[in-house]
Design a protein around this motif. Sequence first.
Motif, PDB file in Angstrom:
ATOM      1  N   SER A 140      -0.011 -22.631  49.589  1.00 42.13           N
ATOM      2  CA  SER A 140      -1.046 -23.668  49.658  1.00 42.13           C
ATOM      3  C   SER A 140      -1.693 -23.887  48.292  1.00 42.13           C
ATOM      4  O   SER A 140      -1.948 -25.018  47.880  1.00 42.13           O
ATOM      5  N   SER A 141      -1.952 -22.793  47.580  1.00 46.84           N
ATOM      6  CA  SER A 141      -2.549 -22.912  46.248  1.00 46.84           C
ATOM      7  C   SER A 141      -1.592 -23.607  45.284  1.00 46.84           C
ATOM      8  O   SER A 141      -2.004 -24.487  44.517  1.00 46.84           O
ATOM      9  N   VAL A 142      -0.319 -23.238  45.334  1.00 49.27           N
ATOM     10  CA  VAL A 142       0.678 -23.861  44.456  1.00 49.27           C
ATOM     11  C   VAL A 142       0.797 -25.350  44.753  1.00 49.27           C
ATOM     12  O   VAL A 142       0.931 -26.167  43.834  1.00 49.27           O
ATOM     13  N   MET A 143       0.719 -25.719  46.020  1.00 53.39           N
ATOM     14  CA  MET A 143       0.808 -27.133  46.386  1.00 53.39           C
ATOM     15  C   MET A 143      -0.418 -27.909  45.899  1.00 53.39           C
ATOM     16  O   MET A 143      -0.325 -29.077  45.534  1.00 53.39           O
ATOM     17  N   ARG A 144      -1.586 -27.243  45.903  1.00 57.47           N
ATOM     18  CA  ARG A 144      -2.793 -27.925  45.432  1.00 57.47           C
ATOM     19  C   ARG A 144      -2.757 -28.113  43.914  1.00 57.47           C
ATOM     20  O   ARG A 144      -3.088 -29.176  43.395  1.00 57.47           O
ATOM     21  N   ASN A 145      -2.344 -27.055  43.209  1.00 56.89           N
ATOM     22  CA  ASN A 145      -2.240 -27.129  41.743  1.00 56.89           C
ATOM     23  C   ASN A 145      -1.393 -25.947  41.278  1.00 56.89           C
ATOM     24  O   ASN A 145      -1.883 -24.819  41.218  1.00 56.89           O
ATOM     25  N   PRO A 146      -0.136 -26.156  40.956  1.00 61.03           N
ATOM     26  CA  PRO A 146       0.757 -25.036  40.622  1.00 61.03           C
ATOM     27  C   PRO A 146       0.338 -24.236  39.402  1.00 61.03           C
ATOM     28  O   PRO A 146       0.542 -23.028  39.336  1.00 61.03           O
ATOM     29  N   GLY A 147      -0.279 -24.882  38.425  1.00 57.79           N
ATOM     30  CA  GLY A 147      -0.613 -24.187  37.192  1.00 57.79           C
ATOM     31  C   GLY A 147      -1.639 -23.087  37.354  1.00 57.79           C
ATOM     32  O   GLY A 147      -1.620 -22.108  36.606  1.00 57.79           O
ATOM     33  N   ALA A 148      -2.538 -23.219  38.333  1.00 62.50           N
ATOM     34  CA  ALA A 148      -3.629 -22.253  38.483  1.00 62.50           C
ATOM     35  C   ALA A 148      -3.108 -20.874  38.853  1.00 62.50           C
ATOM     36  O   ALA A 148      -3.286 -19.899  38.109  1.00 62.50           O
ATOM     37  N   LEU A 149      -2.468 -20.748  39.994  1.00 64.05           N
ATOM     38  CA  LEU A 149      -2.028 -19.430  40.449  1.00 64.05           C
ATOM     39  C   LEU A 149      -0.873 -18.899  39.602  1.00 64.05           C
ATOM     40  O   LEU A 149      -0.834 -17.713  39.279  1.00 64.05           O
ATOM     41  N   ILE A 150       0.049 -19.774  39.218  1.00 62.96           N
ATOM     42  CA  ILE A 150       1.176 -19.326  38.391  1.00 62.96           C
ATOM     43  C   ILE A 150       0.670 -18.814  37.046  1.00 62.96           C
ATOM     44  O   ILE A 150       1.132 -17.790  36.533  1.00 62.96           O
ATOM     45  N   GLY A 151      -0.305 -19.505  36.482  1.00 63.33           N
ATOM     46  CA  GLY A 151      -0.873 -19.057  35.216  1.00 63.33           C
ATOM     47  C   GLY A 151      -1.598 -17.731  35.349  1.00 63.33           C
ATOM     48  O   GLY A 151      -1.438 -16.835  34.517  1.00 63.33           O
ATOM     49  N   LEU A 152      -2.391 -17.586  36.400  1.00 59.26           N
ATOM     50  CA  LEU A 152      -3.126 -16.340  36.621  1.00 59.26           C
ATOM     51  C   LEU A 152      -2.186 -15.161  36.869  1.00 59.26           C
ATOM     52  O   LEU A 152      -2.398 -14.062  36.364  1.00 59.26           O
ATOM     53  N   ALA A 153      -1.151 -15.397  37.664  1.00 58.75           N
ATOM     54  CA  ALA A 153      -0.227 -14.310  38.005  1.00 58.75           C
ATOM     55  C   ALA A 153       0.541 -13.819  36.780  1.00 58.75           C
ATOM     56  O   ALA A 153       0.981 -12.672  36.742  1.00 58.75           O
ATOM     57  N   ARG A 154       0.674 -14.660  35.777  1.00 57.15           N
ATOM     58  CA  ARG A 154       1.360 -14.252  34.539  1.00 57.15           C
ATOM     59  C   ARG A 154       0.550 -13.225  33.764  1.00 57.15           C
ATOM     60  O   ARG A 154       1.101 -12.409  33.017  1.00 57.15           O
ATOM     61  N   LEU A 155      -0.767 -13.224  33.946  1.00 53.97           N
ATOM     62  CA  LEU A 155      -1.645 -12.369  33.147  1.00 53.97           C
ATOM     63  C   LEU A 155      -1.828 -10.998  33.765  1.00 53.97           C
ATOM     64  O   LEU A 155      -2.938 -10.496  33.904  1.00 53.97           O
ATOM     65  N   LYS A 156      -0.729 -10.396  34.154  1.00 55.32           N
ATOM     66  CA  LYS A 156      -0.783  -9.075  34.782  1.00 55.32           C
ATOM     67  C   LYS A 156      -0.874  -7.972  33.736  1.00 55.32           C
ATOM     68  O   LYS A 156      -0.542  -8.187  32.569  1.00 55.32           O
ATOM     69  N   THR A 157      -1.323  -6.806  34.157  1.00 57.94           N
ATOM     70  CA  THR A 157      -1.363  -5.659  33.254  1.00 57.94           C
ATOM     71  C   THR A 157      -0.069  -4.856  33.394  1.00 57.94           C
ATOM     72  O   THR A 157       0.700  -5.053  34.346  1.00 57.94           O
TER      73      THR A 157
END
Length: 410
Positions: A140-157
Amino acid sequence: MLKKIEVAKLRVGMYVHELCGSWISTPFWKKSFLISDLDEVRQILKSGIREAWIDTDKGLDIDQPKQSEPASSPPPEAKVVATVPEPRIIVPASMEEELGRASRIVDKSKEAVYTMFSEARMGKAVNVDNAKELVEEISSSVMRNPGALIGLARLKTKDDYTYMHSVAVCALMVALAKQLGLDEHQTREAGVAGLLHDIGKMMVPGDILNKPGKLTDEEFISVKEHPAAGYKMLRDSEGVSEISLDVCLHHHEKIDGTGYPKGLKGEEISLFARMGAVCDVYDAITSNRPYKQGWCPAESLRKMAEWSKGHFDEKIFQAFVKSIGIYPVGTLVRLESGRLGVVVEQLAGKSLLTPKVRVFYSIKSMSYLQPELIDLSGPGVQDKIANREDAAKWGLRDINRYWLGDHQPT
Protein backbone atom coordinates in the motif's frame (compact mmCIF):
# COMPACT_ATOMS: atom_id res chain seq x y z
CA MET A 1 -17.78 -17.73 12.88
CA LEU A 2 -16.55 -14.15 12.52
CA LYS A 3 -18.23 -11.37 14.46
CA LYS A 4 -17.49 -7.65 14.74
CA ILE A 5 -17.58 -6.25 18.28
CA GLU A 6 -16.53 -3.11 20.17
CA VAL A 7 -13.00 -3.45 21.57
CA ALA A 8 -14.38 -2.56 25.00
CA LYS A 9 -16.04 -6.01 24.99
CA LEU A 10 -12.82 -7.93 24.30
CA ARG A 11 -11.67 -10.31 27.01
CA VAL A 12 -9.06 -12.96 27.68
CA GLY A 13 -9.77 -16.11 25.69
CA MET A 14 -11.20 -14.37 22.63
CA TYR A 15 -9.50 -14.95 19.29
CA VAL A 16 -8.93 -11.70 17.38
CA HIS A 17 -9.24 -12.35 13.66
CA GLU A 18 -8.52 -8.72 12.73
CA LEU A 19 -8.49 -5.30 14.40
CA CYS A 20 -10.53 -2.71 12.51
CA GLY A 21 -7.83 -0.16 11.87
CA SER A 22 -4.59 0.38 10.02
CA TRP A 23 -2.01 -2.29 10.76
CA ILE A 24 0.39 0.51 11.66
CA SER A 25 -1.88 1.82 14.43
CA THR A 26 -2.18 -1.58 16.10
CA PRO A 27 0.17 -2.62 18.92
CA PHE A 28 0.67 -6.10 17.41
CA TRP A 29 2.51 -7.21 14.28
CA LYS A 30 0.35 -10.30 13.90
CA LYS A 31 -3.01 -9.85 12.23
CA SER A 32 -4.73 -12.70 14.13
CA PHE A 33 -4.02 -13.87 17.68
CA LEU A 34 -5.55 -15.31 20.85
CA ILE A 35 -5.86 -12.83 23.72
CA SER A 36 -3.89 -14.49 26.49
CA ASP A 37 -3.81 -11.79 29.18
CA LEU A 38 -5.40 -8.49 30.24
CA ASP A 39 -2.36 -6.48 29.17
CA GLU A 40 -3.12 -7.29 25.52
CA VAL A 41 -6.66 -5.98 25.99
CA ARG A 42 -5.28 -2.76 27.53
CA GLN A 43 -2.88 -2.28 24.59
CA ILE A 44 -5.76 -2.56 22.12
CA LEU A 45 -7.87 -0.09 24.08
CA LYS A 46 -4.97 2.39 24.25
CA SER A 47 -4.41 2.16 20.46
CA GLY A 48 -7.63 4.05 19.73
CA ILE A 49 -9.08 1.24 17.64
CA ARG A 50 -12.81 0.94 18.27
CA GLU A 51 -13.87 -2.37 16.72
CA ALA A 52 -12.46 -5.84 16.08
CA TRP A 53 -13.43 -9.04 14.29
CA ILE A 54 -13.35 -12.08 16.57
CA ASP A 55 -13.46 -15.74 15.51
CA THR A 56 -15.80 -17.60 17.82
CA ASP A 57 -14.69 -20.97 16.44
CA LYS A 58 -11.17 -20.36 17.79
CA GLY A 59 -11.95 -18.50 20.99
CA LEU A 60 -14.67 -17.24 23.32
CA ASP A 61 -17.80 -15.54 22.03
CA ILE A 62 -18.98 -12.20 23.36
CA ASP A 63 -22.00 -13.81 25.02
CA GLN A 64 -20.50 -17.23 25.71
CA PRO A 65 -21.40 -18.35 29.25
CA LYS A 66 -18.84 -19.46 31.82
CA GLN A 67 -18.27 -23.22 31.99
CA SER A 68 -20.17 -23.41 35.28
CA GLU A 69 -23.29 -22.01 33.65
CA PRO A 70 -25.62 -24.01 31.37
CA ALA A 71 -25.23 -23.20 27.73
CA SER A 72 -28.03 -21.27 26.12
CA SER A 73 -28.88 -20.51 22.53
CA PRO A 74 -26.98 -17.53 21.14
CA PRO A 75 -29.02 -14.46 20.29
CA PRO A 76 -29.95 -13.92 16.63
CA GLU A 77 -27.17 -11.39 16.01
CA ALA A 78 -24.52 -13.99 16.88
CA LYS A 79 -25.53 -15.96 13.80
CA VAL A 80 -24.85 -13.11 11.39
CA VAL A 81 -21.96 -14.02 9.10
CA ALA A 82 -19.41 -11.26 8.61
CA THR A 83 -19.28 -9.63 5.22
CA VAL A 84 -16.06 -9.39 3.26
CA PRO A 85 -14.45 -5.96 3.85
CA GLU A 86 -14.45 -3.54 0.92
CA PRO A 87 -11.16 -3.45 -0.97
CA ARG A 88 -9.00 -0.50 0.03
CA ILE A 89 -8.77 2.40 -2.38
CA ILE A 90 -5.16 3.59 -2.52
CA VAL A 91 -4.74 7.31 -3.17
CA PRO A 92 -1.33 8.52 -4.42
CA ALA A 93 0.60 10.63 -1.90
CA SER A 94 3.50 13.04 -2.09
CA MET A 95 6.86 12.12 -0.59
CA GLU A 96 6.23 14.51 2.30
CA GLU A 97 2.85 12.91 3.01
CA GLU A 98 4.07 9.31 2.80
CA LEU A 99 7.39 9.46 4.64
CA GLY A 100 5.84 9.36 8.11
CA ARG A 101 3.66 6.35 7.32
CA ALA A 102 6.47 4.60 5.48
CA SER A 103 8.82 5.15 8.43
CA ARG A 104 6.37 3.45 10.81
CA ILE A 105 5.84 0.58 8.37
CA VAL A 106 9.61 0.07 8.04
CA ASP A 107 10.11 0.00 11.82
CA LYS A 108 7.25 -2.42 12.39
CA SER A 109 8.23 -4.62 9.44
CA LYS A 110 11.81 -4.92 10.69
CA GLU A 111 10.52 -6.13 14.05
CA ALA A 112 8.10 -8.56 12.43
CA VAL A 113 10.66 -10.03 10.01
CA TYR A 114 13.16 -10.41 12.84
CA THR A 115 10.59 -12.41 14.83
CA MET A 116 9.55 -14.46 11.81
CA PHE A 117 13.11 -15.32 10.82
CA SER A 118 14.16 -16.06 14.40
CA GLU A 119 11.29 -18.52 14.75
CA ALA A 120 12.33 -20.11 11.45
CA ARG A 121 15.87 -20.48 12.77
CA MET A 122 14.46 -22.39 15.74
CA GLY A 123 12.66 -24.80 13.41
CA LYS A 124 9.16 -23.29 13.57
CA ALA A 125 7.04 -23.15 10.43
CA VAL A 126 6.67 -19.79 8.68
CA ASN A 127 3.27 -18.18 9.24
CA VAL A 128 2.36 -17.12 5.71
CA ASP A 129 -0.73 -15.19 6.87
CA ASN A 130 1.50 -12.90 8.93
CA ALA A 131 3.84 -12.46 5.96
CA LYS A 132 0.89 -11.52 3.74
CA GLU A 133 -0.26 -8.93 6.28
CA LEU A 134 3.18 -7.31 6.18
CA VAL A 135 3.19 -7.32 2.40
CA GLU A 136 -0.26 -5.69 2.29
CA GLU A 137 0.98 -2.66 4.24
CA ILE A 138 4.31 -2.46 2.39
CA SER A 139 2.48 -2.74 -0.92
CA SER A 140 0.00 0.00 0.00
CA SER A 141 2.83 2.39 0.83
CA VAL A 142 4.66 1.59 -2.42
CA MET A 143 1.46 2.20 -4.38
CA ARG A 144 0.96 5.57 -2.67
CA ASN A 145 4.56 6.67 -3.28
CA PRO A 146 7.28 4.12 -4.11
CA GLY A 147 10.21 6.38 -3.31
CA ALA A 148 9.35 6.78 0.38
CA LEU A 149 9.52 3.22 1.67
CA ILE A 150 12.08 2.03 -0.89
CA GLY A 151 14.34 4.93 0.03
CA LEU A 152 13.96 4.35 3.77
CA ALA A 153 14.54 0.60 3.49
CA ARG A 154 17.85 1.27 1.71
CA LEU A 155 19.19 3.07 4.78
CA LYS A 156 19.69 -0.06 6.84
CA THR A 157 22.51 -0.64 9.29
CA LYS A 158 25.06 -3.45 9.08
CA ASP A 159 23.44 -5.14 12.09
CA ASP A 160 19.89 -5.30 10.73
CA TYR A 161 20.85 -5.91 7.08
CA THR A 162 19.36 -9.41 6.71
CA TYR A 163 15.93 -8.37 8.03
CA MET A 164 15.71 -4.97 6.35
CA HIS A 165 17.01 -6.45 3.08
CA SER A 166 13.91 -8.65 3.03
CA VAL A 167 11.64 -5.63 3.57
CA ALA A 168 13.45 -3.69 0.85
CA VAL A 169 13.29 -6.51 -1.72
CA CYS A 170 9.59 -6.95 -0.95
CA ALA A 171 8.96 -3.26 -1.72
CA LEU A 172 11.11 -3.36 -4.87
CA MET A 173 9.29 -6.47 -6.12
CA VAL A 174 5.93 -4.73 -5.66
CA ALA A 175 7.11 -1.64 -7.55
CA LEU A 176 8.57 -3.78 -10.35
CA ALA A 177 5.42 -5.91 -10.59
CA LYS A 178 3.36 -2.74 -10.97
CA GLN A 179 5.69 -1.48 -13.72
CA LEU A 180 5.43 -4.83 -15.54
CA GLY A 181 1.63 -4.59 -15.44
CA LEU A 182 1.07 -7.68 -13.29
CA ASP A 183 -2.36 -8.04 -11.68
CA GLU A 184 -3.07 -7.52 -7.97
CA HIS A 185 -2.72 -11.20 -7.09
CA GLN A 186 0.60 -11.53 -8.92
CA THR A 187 1.87 -8.28 -7.37
CA ARG A 188 0.99 -9.53 -3.90
CA GLU A 189 2.69 -12.86 -4.59
CA ALA A 190 5.79 -11.04 -5.83
CA GLY A 191 5.87 -9.06 -2.58
CA VAL A 192 5.57 -12.17 -0.39
CA ALA A 193 8.31 -13.87 -2.41
CA GLY A 194 10.55 -10.84 -1.90
CA LEU A 195 9.90 -10.84 1.84
CA LEU A 196 10.78 -14.54 2.19
CA HIS A 197 13.49 -14.92 -0.45
CA ASP A 198 16.47 -14.84 1.95
CA ILE A 199 15.00 -16.75 4.89
CA GLY A 200 17.58 -19.51 4.28
CA LYS A 201 20.29 -17.19 5.59
CA MET A 202 19.01 -18.07 9.05
CA MET A 203 20.88 -21.35 8.53
CA VAL A 204 24.19 -19.61 7.76
CA PRO A 205 26.40 -18.88 10.81
CA GLY A 206 26.26 -15.22 11.81
CA ASP A 207 30.03 -14.84 11.89
CA ILE A 208 30.11 -15.75 8.20
CA LEU A 209 27.22 -13.46 7.21
CA ASN A 210 28.77 -10.52 9.07
CA LYS A 211 32.41 -11.20 8.28
CA PRO A 212 34.14 -7.91 7.38
CA GLY A 213 36.82 -9.53 5.21
CA LYS A 214 36.86 -11.85 2.20
CA LEU A 215 35.17 -15.21 2.66
CA THR A 216 37.17 -18.42 2.41
CA ASP A 217 36.10 -20.99 -0.18
CA GLU A 218 34.41 -23.04 2.54
CA GLU A 219 32.57 -20.00 3.91
CA PHE A 220 31.40 -19.02 0.43
CA ILE A 221 30.05 -22.53 -0.11
CA SER A 222 28.12 -22.18 3.16
CA VAL A 223 26.57 -18.90 1.99
CA LYS A 224 25.66 -20.40 -1.39
CA GLU A 225 23.62 -23.06 0.40
CA HIS A 226 21.09 -20.53 1.71
CA PRO A 227 18.64 -20.74 -1.26
CA ALA A 228 18.25 -24.51 -0.84
CA ALA A 229 18.02 -24.17 2.95
CA GLY A 230 15.32 -21.51 2.59
CA TYR A 231 13.42 -23.58 0.04
CA LYS A 232 13.29 -26.49 2.48
CA MET A 233 12.09 -24.24 5.32
CA LEU A 234 9.31 -22.76 3.19
CA ARG A 235 8.34 -26.11 1.66
CA ASP A 236 7.73 -27.45 5.16
CA SER A 237 5.40 -24.53 6.01
CA GLU A 238 1.71 -24.43 5.13
CA GLY A 239 0.34 -22.04 2.53
CA VAL A 240 3.62 -21.02 0.88
CA SER A 241 3.01 -20.48 -2.83
CA GLU A 242 5.01 -22.00 -5.65
CA ILE A 243 6.10 -18.46 -6.57
CA SER A 244 7.70 -17.89 -3.15
CA LEU A 245 9.37 -21.30 -3.27
CA ASP A 246 10.71 -20.61 -6.76
CA VAL A 247 12.08 -17.13 -5.95
CA CYS A 248 13.68 -18.41 -2.74
CA LEU A 249 15.50 -21.20 -4.60
CA HIS A 250 16.41 -19.37 -7.81
CA HIS A 251 16.99 -15.65 -7.07
CA HIS A 252 20.75 -16.17 -7.55
CA GLU A 253 20.42 -17.73 -11.00
CA LYS A 254 21.82 -15.70 -13.94
CA ILE A 255 20.58 -15.42 -17.51
CA ASP A 256 23.88 -16.79 -18.87
CA GLY A 257 23.70 -19.89 -16.67
CA THR A 258 26.55 -18.97 -14.32
CA GLY A 259 24.34 -18.54 -11.25
CA TYR A 260 23.42 -20.99 -8.49
CA PRO A 261 22.17 -23.40 -7.21
CA LYS A 262 21.01 -25.04 -10.47
CA GLY A 263 22.87 -23.07 -13.14
CA LEU A 264 19.62 -22.29 -14.96
CA LYS A 265 19.76 -20.01 -17.98
CA GLY A 266 17.41 -17.81 -20.01
CA GLU A 267 13.79 -18.93 -20.06
CA GLU A 268 14.57 -21.77 -17.66
CA ILE A 269 14.40 -19.08 -14.96
CA SER A 270 10.85 -18.01 -14.10
CA LEU A 271 9.61 -14.42 -14.45
CA PHE A 272 9.42 -13.97 -10.68
CA ALA A 273 12.91 -15.39 -10.07
CA ARG A 274 14.30 -13.04 -12.72
CA MET A 275 12.53 -10.17 -10.95
CA GLY A 276 13.94 -11.34 -7.64
CA ALA A 277 17.48 -11.40 -9.02
CA VAL A 278 17.32 -7.73 -10.04
CA CYS A 279 15.70 -6.52 -6.81
CA ASP A 280 18.05 -8.57 -4.62
CA VAL A 281 21.22 -7.26 -6.26
CA TYR A 282 20.09 -3.63 -6.29
CA ASP A 283 19.35 -3.55 -2.59
CA ALA A 284 22.52 -5.48 -1.75
CA ILE A 285 24.87 -3.11 -3.57
CA THR A 286 23.15 0.09 -2.36
CA SER A 287 23.35 -1.04 1.31
CA ASN A 288 26.21 -0.70 3.76
CA ARG A 289 27.63 -4.14 4.50
CA PRO A 290 30.25 -5.33 7.01
CA TYR A 291 32.78 -5.60 4.17
CA LYS A 292 31.94 -2.49 2.09
CA GLN A 293 30.02 0.78 1.91
CA GLY A 294 26.97 0.79 -0.33
CA TRP A 295 27.08 2.55 -3.69
CA CYS A 296 24.74 5.45 -4.37
CA PRO A 297 21.46 4.44 -6.09
CA ALA A 298 22.30 5.93 -9.50
CA GLU A 299 25.82 4.46 -9.48
CA SER A 300 24.32 1.07 -8.59
CA LEU A 301 22.01 1.21 -11.61
CA ARG A 302 24.98 2.08 -13.82
CA LYS A 303 26.91 -0.92 -12.52
CA MET A 304 23.92 -3.20 -12.98
CA ALA A 305 23.48 -1.98 -16.55
CA GLU A 306 27.03 -3.15 -17.24
CA TRP A 307 26.20 -6.59 -15.86
CA SER A 308 22.75 -6.77 -17.42
CA LYS A 309 23.59 -8.75 -20.56
CA GLY A 310 24.73 -11.90 -18.82
CA HIS A 311 23.39 -11.45 -15.32
CA PHE A 312 19.83 -10.11 -15.66
CA ASP A 313 16.88 -10.29 -17.99
CA GLU A 314 17.42 -6.99 -19.84
CA LYS A 315 13.72 -6.20 -20.30
CA ILE A 316 13.05 -6.76 -16.60
CA PHE A 317 16.04 -4.61 -15.69
CA GLN A 318 14.77 -1.80 -17.93
CA ALA A 319 11.35 -2.03 -16.25
CA PHE A 320 13.08 -1.94 -12.87
CA VAL A 321 14.88 1.29 -13.77
CA LYS A 322 11.56 2.84 -14.78
CA SER A 323 10.00 1.74 -11.49
CA ILE A 324 12.56 3.59 -9.31
CA GLY A 325 13.90 6.20 -11.75
CA ILE A 326 17.24 6.80 -13.44
CA TYR A 327 18.06 8.98 -10.45
CA PRO A 328 16.43 7.14 -7.52
CA VAL A 329 15.52 8.94 -4.31
CA GLY A 330 18.66 9.83 -2.36
CA THR A 331 20.92 10.30 -5.42
CA LEU A 332 23.31 13.28 -5.30
CA VAL A 333 23.20 15.18 -8.60
CA ARG A 334 24.90 18.23 -10.13
CA LEU A 335 22.64 20.68 -11.94
CA GLU A 336 23.69 22.74 -14.97
CA SER A 337 23.44 25.83 -12.73
CA GLY A 338 26.44 24.59 -10.72
CA ARG A 339 24.45 23.51 -7.68
CA LEU A 340 24.40 20.13 -5.95
CA GLY A 341 21.18 18.57 -4.74
CA VAL A 342 19.61 15.32 -3.60
CA VAL A 343 16.77 13.69 -5.54
CA VAL A 344 13.69 13.84 -3.34
CA GLU A 345 10.95 12.39 -5.52
CA GLN A 346 10.32 10.86 -8.94
CA LEU A 347 6.99 12.23 -10.12
CA ALA A 348 4.52 9.77 -11.66
CA GLY A 349 3.91 10.33 -15.34
CA LYS A 350 6.89 12.70 -15.67
CA SER A 351 10.23 12.17 -17.40
CA LEU A 352 12.78 10.11 -15.48
CA LEU A 353 15.21 12.98 -16.14
CA THR A 354 13.18 15.59 -14.26
CA PRO A 355 12.62 14.54 -10.64
CA LYS A 356 12.20 16.85 -7.66
CA VAL A 357 15.59 17.88 -6.28
CA ARG A 358 16.52 19.69 -3.06
CA VAL A 359 19.59 21.81 -3.83
CA PHE A 360 21.87 22.77 -0.94
CA TYR A 361 25.43 23.40 -2.19
CA SER A 362 27.13 25.74 -4.68
CA ILE A 363 30.08 24.39 -6.65
CA LYS A 364 31.02 27.91 -7.72
CA SER A 365 31.39 29.31 -4.20
CA MET A 366 32.17 25.94 -2.59
CA SER A 367 29.64 26.73 0.13
CA TYR A 368 26.31 25.52 1.45
CA LEU A 369 23.11 27.18 0.30
CA GLN A 370 19.73 27.58 1.91
CA PRO A 371 18.06 24.26 0.88
CA GLU A 372 15.54 24.75 -1.92
CA LEU A 373 13.16 22.19 -3.44
CA ILE A 374 13.03 22.37 -7.23
CA ASP A 375 10.63 20.47 -9.47
CA LEU A 376 12.69 20.05 -12.64
CA SER A 377 9.52 19.19 -14.57
CA GLY A 378 7.79 22.40 -13.45
CA PRO A 379 6.73 25.13 -15.89
CA GLY A 380 9.46 27.62 -16.61
CA VAL A 381 12.21 25.64 -14.87
CA GLN A 382 15.32 25.80 -17.06
CA ASP A 383 17.80 23.94 -14.82
CA LYS A 384 18.64 20.33 -15.66
CA ILE A 385 20.63 17.45 -14.19
CA ALA A 386 24.15 17.49 -15.62
CA ASN A 387 25.42 14.37 -13.87
CA ARG A 388 25.26 12.27 -10.73
CA GLU A 389 27.93 13.01 -8.14
CA ASP A 390 29.89 11.24 -5.40
CA ALA A 391 29.31 12.86 -1.99
CA ALA A 392 32.83 11.90 -0.84
CA LYS A 393 34.35 13.85 -3.75
CA TRP A 394 32.85 17.05 -2.36
CA GLY A 395 33.40 16.18 1.30
CA LEU A 396 29.66 15.99 1.95
CA ARG A 397 28.24 13.87 4.75
CA ASP A 398 24.75 12.76 5.69
CA ILE A 399 23.16 13.96 2.47
CA ASN A 400 20.11 11.79 3.13
CA ARG A 401 18.80 14.41 5.57
CA TYR A 402 17.91 16.58 2.58
CA TRP A 403 15.19 14.18 1.48
CA LEU A 404 14.40 12.47 4.80
CA GLY A 405 13.67 15.55 6.90
CA ASP A 406 12.55 14.37 10.36
CA HIS A 407 12.06 10.77 9.25
CA GLN A 408 15.51 9.30 9.89
CA PRO A 409 15.24 5.48 10.29
CA THR A 410 15.71 4.07 13.79
